[in-house]
Enzyme design. Sequence first.
Site, PDB file in Angstrom:
ATOM      1  CE  LYS A 136     -50.557  26.144 -55.807  1.00 14.12           C
ATOM      2  NZ  LYS A 136     -50.649  26.141 -57.242  1.00 14.12           N
ATOM      3  CE  LYS A 215     -50.432   6.745 -55.201  1.00 12.65           C
ATOM      4  NZ  LYS A 215     -51.355   7.830 -55.272  1.00 12.65           N
ATOM      5  CE  LYS A 218     -47.428  13.041 -63.407  1.00 10.56           C
ATOM      6  NZ  LYS A 218     -48.390  11.967 -63.602  1.00 10.56           N
TER       7      LYS A 218
END
Length: 347
Positions: A136, A215, A218
């Site tokens: 991040k 893959k 979500k």
Amino acid sequence: MSQPLSSSPKEPETQRSDASGDTRKVLRVLSGIQPTGRFHWGNYFGAIRQYIELQNEHEAYYFIANLHALTTIRNRDVLRQNTWDAALDLLALGLDPNRAALFLQSDVPQVTELCWLLMTGAPMGLLERCHAYKEKKEKGLPADAGLFTYPVLMAADILAYDADLVPVGEDQVQHIEVCRDLARSFNHQFGPVFTMPRAKVLEHAARVPGIDGQKMSKSYQNTIEIFEEPQSMRKKVMRIVTDPRPMEQPKDPETDRLYQLYSLFVSEAEREQMAALYRRGGFGYGQVKQALADAAEQYFAEAREKRRALAARPEQVREILAAGAEKARRKASEVLARARDAMGLTW
Ligand code: ADP
Ligand code: TRP
């Protein structure tokens, strides 16, 4: 001052004997899963199925990591719904509350206290290297203390129950290493309080591909949910990307995503039959998709029924979670008492 501690933290508390009188140590298995959305085929074959199998061999503690989910979900209704769905999904898929304690992470406040005790000795540099925060930060996105200290809460989750074995996906191995580092340095400084856990990296033979071939995840919006309505599941299966080679051409089944998915749901014999079809060629992918959708529907049919029955009895689910939490709190209180005492917090 409190009484000296009588039980050694390193000794497993339970022993099991089989018919031959052989006594073996029973390991304590623990894992957490975040309630970040409905579980998909990847979650099942990559994680949940193995967790559930481990309940047969070991003393198991499984929790829904709702405190960790707070680092991404900031909506009351969404978090509540996801948590409920996660509990129903796990129970429907075979998590047996008589064998494994199932509970919500937030129902064990001892863990958050232990988290603070661990935090006081957690080196900044160690946490700065952890991937969730690091990624991040590298992207220039604002990070908060929750994300930064996420691995310490995870260490508290594990150490609070004297867990021996922590089944996790590869992405979590770094966090188990942090947990071991924190436990090692705590034990060195304050005495042998914590049991040293080991990661059990889940078999990624089942690295489940999603409908676009990446893959299943979500984050890629390419998932098929375990309890998706059959009609919608079929539609998604029909959208799975396939090899553009002509129908007549023989194909290697092992490298084909559709075949990989099909293999997850069927017996050895059915798999062989399908593999033979691939090697021979002269078939259409529509046919394989049909077979995959049928197999998937059948595979989860019993669990779907069970889920429906559980959803109709919310009281029973609440009781299961309450009993799991009660057991978890009992164990965590014991470990927390050891840590408090070792650090000089008892009087
Ligand atoms: P997602 O990528 O959908 O956000 P999570 O990261 O919450 O899923 O994964 C929860 C668990 O399920 C992890 O242990 C992870 O390793 C496993 N898992 C997720 N997707 C897959 C996949 N496509 N194949 C195998 N395992 C998976
Ligand atoms: N961080 C884990 C994940 O995202 C979930 C988790 C929280 C966990 N606490 C844990 C896993 C303790 C194992 C042990 O998948």
